[in-house]
Every structure is written in structure tokens, then in C-alpha cells.
Design a protein around this motif. Sequence first.
Motif, mmCIF file in Angstrom:
data_model
loop_
_atom_site.group_PDB
_atom_site.id
_atom_site.type_symbol
_atom_site.label_atom_id
_atom_site.label_comp_id
_atom_site.label_asym_id
_atom_site.label_seq_id
_atom_site.Cartn_x
_atom_site.Cartn_y
_atom_site.Cartn_z
ATOM 1 N N ALA A 20 -5.788 -0.399 6.122
ATOM 2 C CA ALA A 20 -5.376 0.618 5.543
ATOM 3 C C ALA A 20 -5.735 1.913 5.667
ATOM 4 C CB ALA A 20 -5.874 0.202 4.219
ATOM 5 N N VAL B 14 -5.583 2.859 -2.503
ATOM 6 C CA VAL B 14 -4.761 1.682 -2.412
ATOM 7 C C VAL B 14 -5.841 0.731 -2.831
ATOM 8 C CG1 VAL B 14 -3.018 2.575 -1.040
ATOM 9 C CG2 VAL B 14 -5.014 1.232 -0.012
ATOM 10 N N TRP C 266 0.754 -1.250 0.142
ATOM 11 C CA TRP C 266 -0.223 0.088 -0.011
ATOM 12 C C TRP C 266 0.889 1.154 -0.105
ATOM 13 C CZ3 TRP C 266 -3.335 -2.275 4.436
ATOM 14 C CH2 TRP C 266 -4.254 -3.108 4.063
#
Length: 771
Positions: free
Chosen positions: A162, A58, A47
Amino acid sequence: MIKTHTLGFPRMGAQRELKFALERHWRGEIDAATLEATGRALRQRHWAQQREAGLAFVAVGDFAYYDHVANHVQLFGCEPARFGFSGDEPALARYFTMARGVAAEAGAGCNDTACTRAHHGSASLEMTKWFDTNYHYLVPEFNAATRFTLHAQRLLAEVDEALALGHGVKPVLIGPVSFLWLGKSHEAGFDRLSLLGALLPVYADLLKRLAARGVQWVQVDEPVLGLDLPPAWQQALREAYEALKTADVSLLLATYFSPLQENLPLACALPVAGLHVDAVRAAGELQAVLDTLPAGRELSIGIVDGRNIWRTDLDAALGVLRPALERRGGRLWLAPSCSLLHVPLSLREDAALDAELRSWLAGATEKLDELRTLRTALSQGDAAVRAALFAARSATHGRAHSPRVHNRAVAERIAALPADADRRGAAFPRRQALQRARFKLPAFPTTTIGSFPQTPQIRAARAAFKRKELSAEAYRDAMAQEIALAVREQEALGIDVLVHGEAERNDMVEYFGEQLDGFAFTANGWVQSYGSRCVKPPVLFGDVSRPKPMTVDWTVYAQSLTPRPMKGMLTGPITILQWSFVRDDQPRDATALQIALAIRDEVVDLEQAGIGIVQIDEPAIREGLPLRRALWKPYLDWAARAFRVSASGVGDATQIHTHMCYSEFNDILPEIAAMDADVITIETSRSGMELLRGFGDFRYPNEIGPGVYDIHSPRVPGHDEMLALLRKAAAVIPPEHLWVNPDCGLKTRDWPETRAALRGMVAAAQAMRQR
Ligand code: GLN
Ligand code: ZN
């Protein structure tokens, strides 16, 4: 207004960290938590790379510990009942059970193949190729009892991971219609499309949960839009996206690998917020998409090739993108054509390639950089990325004009190739008579497919040689001994046509690629094949030619050890093409023909050295079939011609064999017959000779060796079992056309089981002769 993104990213890591962690976990050396830590570290690193390259989001959800389709089986709670999970097992353990099967209890000693008791273990989910790539996915199993429930913990945890790192997040899902399409039902008459209604609410629920986390875009892959879709499946797409259109997230519908053709209006009309198209495989359709896609939709153009490793011609790409950007009123998304799963992570610093070659190539990392350059050029003008554009231009120019790529002698040879270069001298019946008179083989002649066990000793010798701990002479001696051993074993077994055993070959494509001009090999250009398995395909970058004989010495040596015929063993042009990264500057058929000529030279040299039988393996013919049926015939025509060119330089008394595995040829039998090999050996034992029926009905004209035992299993089949299969074969194929051989090469087996199985095979052939 111009966004860049990727449809997916390689998972394994620069040093294949995921592979090694998985294998240690499976051996019980590390626990699940340690494996998960490796997975998390890899996701974070990948990422970060995507963010550094300036992507708007991402990709999340493309990561998998084995396979992304298997992830969806768990995500939608449709683990097949046959695994008998109680639900108390950890999800990751169930996942690996589905991926790898359950070993049978030791010593169960039951011979009933129809028995379903646990002592046989549970076979893993079937594995098959992901569209026309060399990636294998695990096939979901559906039946009338299939129910779907959302198990989104893993996916949502990755999304949270993330988000916590501050990334823009775009989850990636396989769309509901493609997910059903990719699955299989073993229930006669069951239509898996009937599950759509039950599946859609689970998708809707998932989208709701993603929206609740603040996710704005979700990529939904429907690669089936590039296939010949039956009307019911087209209708299913309409229904599915009608049902999902109320979601609080924007859907990016992703298509790839193949032109949309008749599905183009459908793809453009589905009620989603954006559409991704493959502008590499379907470059000719971009205009139609621009004309058809409603104005309010986002368009993502897959401009960078996600299936190959060549550096993008950025000038050409900008030439495509500028007018598109204008048509779209300054709004455009840019991406690789498909997920970058199918290319190596990076080739920029590959230790095995010289600087010039490296400058022509782009792995996943480099492809992200190309997207950044394209976006900057479009939004700020070329001047802002002058250096990057210049570098790309000189690489493109250098490759287009390099004498390493273009070999005049090859071009001249092809231009001067006689029209009958793909024809043997005489038709098959005449050749057959000459070959019978020459070899005087018994009825039902026995042979094997080429390789004998690649023992730990063989592998150790090769590894030591590569590490330069073993001299070239010592390595050669070691291989010579292995070949001599294989010859002695075959003589003792009483096999009629011998092979040298392929001890000296690492891999059936690499071995030839290393000796041919026009190929390069990377040190670290790994691509996931399935699970923890990675392959390192050769890079076919230039005109192919054969500087000198490749197999003649070894074959002549093997022949010198025995009075029986020794079969030369080569890999065919289509298999070499199919298992390499190949040139994008000429059509595939042109590359195939060049390889065919190099193999032809080898066949002729073998003949001249006294070798009377040569096998040219083509296991990859079938997997090269295009995704669209209308393109099958042209492909098969040039593929069969390339094979014939490789095989037709020899006299009529020289016998050409070919071998194919992965079977299922019944729909392409005329083209297989058109290859005109004197003998074809195929995999048939697992289907109980069922596959042979097609050859019989078609009246396949030449000789056939249907495999009489499955080499994928350590089980030694009984002699009577093989005899029964041979009797079945003789009922559909003229007995005088039949050969007796295993399904495929024996390199993954060990000697004791190989010996035992072949002893039974020879006995079965003898029993047939006595009838
Ligand atoms: N000659 C090869 C072998 O025996 C053929 C392998 C294959 O068909 N994939 O190993
Ligand atoms: Zn095979």
C-alpha cells in the motif's frame, strides 16, 4: 481537520473473484502464487477505491484469504500444536489447514471417536459467529502451552504494497484483549486471560515495526468494550493499553456493534490517541462520549451504518455531526459504524433492483461516497455538495412516503390484532390429547426435519429454469417427481410423519421472501459468511404481506401421495428477520410481527387444505440474542410472541412443530417453552444428548424430538448408537413426550447414506417401542 476513514472493507471483489480463486486453489487448479496475485489485485483495487473516495488512509490488514481472526493466529504465531506443523510448510498451506482441517486417511476404519491418531484427520479450528453478525470467524485455541511469536511478514508486505502505491496507510488489528476473548480453551481451569502478559510484547514489537515503516496510525479493534465484561477483562484493557502507550504510533481504539454503557468511562480513559464509537448502534451515547473523552484525543464517529444497506439520511447525520465538530474544536474523524465487511461491495448498479429501490440503498462503495459528502458539507458548507445532499434527501423522503413501503392494510391488521392472537385455543395437555386421538401415532413417532438430499439433478433443474432453458411446467414436473420420490422413500423406510423434502426450495428464507410482498432480491449483493462462502440476504424494505398461498399446492400434492400425515414446512418469522437486511425505519419487533402474520395466513391455509401437522422452523432464534444480557429478555419476549402469532391461527387438533439447530438453549429454556409449539425438534446428537438434560431439569412441558444423529457428517451411525441415545433421552424426558428424528435437514447429504441412516433410526424407534 476532518478526516474520513473506514474500519475495514469487503474482500471478495465485485464478481466474488476471491471466492472463485480460493475454490480453484483448493481444488488444485491454481497454485498459491496465482491465488496471491488475485488477492493482491483485489487489495489494490479496493485501496484505490478508498483513496478515490477521499479517505485519509486506506485500511490494511483487513484483507484475509479466509478470515481476519485466523490471520491473527498466524500473525502472533499461536497455531495450535494439535495440527503438528513442522514449520516447514508454507504459511498459506498451514493457514488453510487450520481453516479447513485435514481430511482423514481413506479407509482408516477406526470407530473409536476418542482416538486421536492421524487417520481421523485434524478438525479445523472451530467456527463461530462474529458478535451478532452472520460472519463466522475461526476460533483461536489457547492453553497453558500457548506461546506467542511475531510472524508479521504477510501484514508488513501488505503495508509495503500500500505504501508503494502512495497510499496513506492505517493498519487494522484486533486488539489483544478482544483477541483473547474471542479464543477458547479446552483445558479445564485454564484462564486465557493469563496469556495477556505474554501477548503484549508481541503487539509492542509489531507496533514498533509498523512505526519503522512510517505508519502513523494503527487501528486497534476492541469490540469487547460493547459487551458485559467481567472486571478482570476490564482491568486487562487498562493493563494492555498502559503497556502499549509507549509505542511510536498513534492508536485508534475502535469499538462497535453495541453501546459502551458501563465501559464508556473506561473506553474514554484508556491511554490511546483516538477512539472510534459506533454512532448507529450507540447513537444515544455520543453526547456522553463528547463529555468524557479528554480534549487531546481524536474522536472517530461511526455515523454511516456498516451493518445495513440503507442510504444514510445525510441531513440527520449532519445534525449530529455539526455540534460534535464544534465541541471537538473542529477536529473530527468520520467513518462507517464498523467494518464494511458486513455489507455488499456496491448496490448502485445492481441489475435485479429497480431504480427507485437502488436509490434507497448503499453498499460499501456508496457508503464511502456518503462519508465524502459529509466531510465536504462540514468543512466547506452544504453549498459545496448541494446536488449530493439533494439526492440523499429525495431518496430519504421517497422511501419514507412510498406506497411500496407503507401498506395500510398491514398497519390496520396489526392495529386490530386481538390480544389473544398469540394464544392457541386450549392449553397443551388438551391439545395433546386431541392430536393423539387424531393422528394415532405410535410411541416414539419418527419424522425428519424437512429437507431431503438436494441432488445434482435438482440443482441442475433449478439452474436451467433460472436460465430459462427449462419451462415453468417442465421445472414443476421435475420437482413433483422429486417430491414423489421422497414420499416413496419415506414410506418404504416406515417413517410415521412425512415431509415433502423441500426439493423446490433454493433456500429456506429466499423461498418465502420471493413470494412475500415487502422483499426485494439483489443480483450481486453478496456478503461473506465464512471462508469462500457468501450469502445474498434478501432486502426487507416494506410492510410484509402474503399475496397468495406459498406452499399449499406442493404440500397438498405431497399429501395426496400417501395416507400417512404430511407435515407442512415453513420458515418462522425470526429466522426470516435474522437472515435478511431489514428495515431501519421501524423496530425489529414490528417487522417480525408483520412476517408472523404472513406465516400465520399460510399455516391457516395449510390447515384448511387438510394438512394436520405444520412445522415452523426457527433455527435463528438463538443467534438473534442481543450482545448485552439485559436485552435478552425483551428480545426473547417479542420473538416468542411473533412465533406464537404465526402458529396460533389453527385449531387445537392441528399439531405445530418447530425446529432449532445450533442448540445450547439451556439459558433460554423458559422462553423456548413460551413458544408453546406442540413438538420441538433440536440438535442434540453431537453432545450425546447432554443438551437434553436442561430440558429435563426444566421439565419442558411439550413434546421433544432430540436429534439422534449428526447430519453434518457423511458417517452413517449404527442403529445401536441411536438406540443408546434414545435410551439416554428417555431417562431425562418422559418417554411419551419423545419423538425420533435426525438433528437437522438432510439437504447436504446424498440418498444412499440418508437411506441407511434413517433405516437405523426407524429400527431404533421400534426397539424403544418394544421395551
Ligand atoms: N426444514 C429445514 C431443512 O430441513 C430446516 C433447516 C435448518 O434448521 N437450518 O432443511
Ligand atoms: Zn436445523
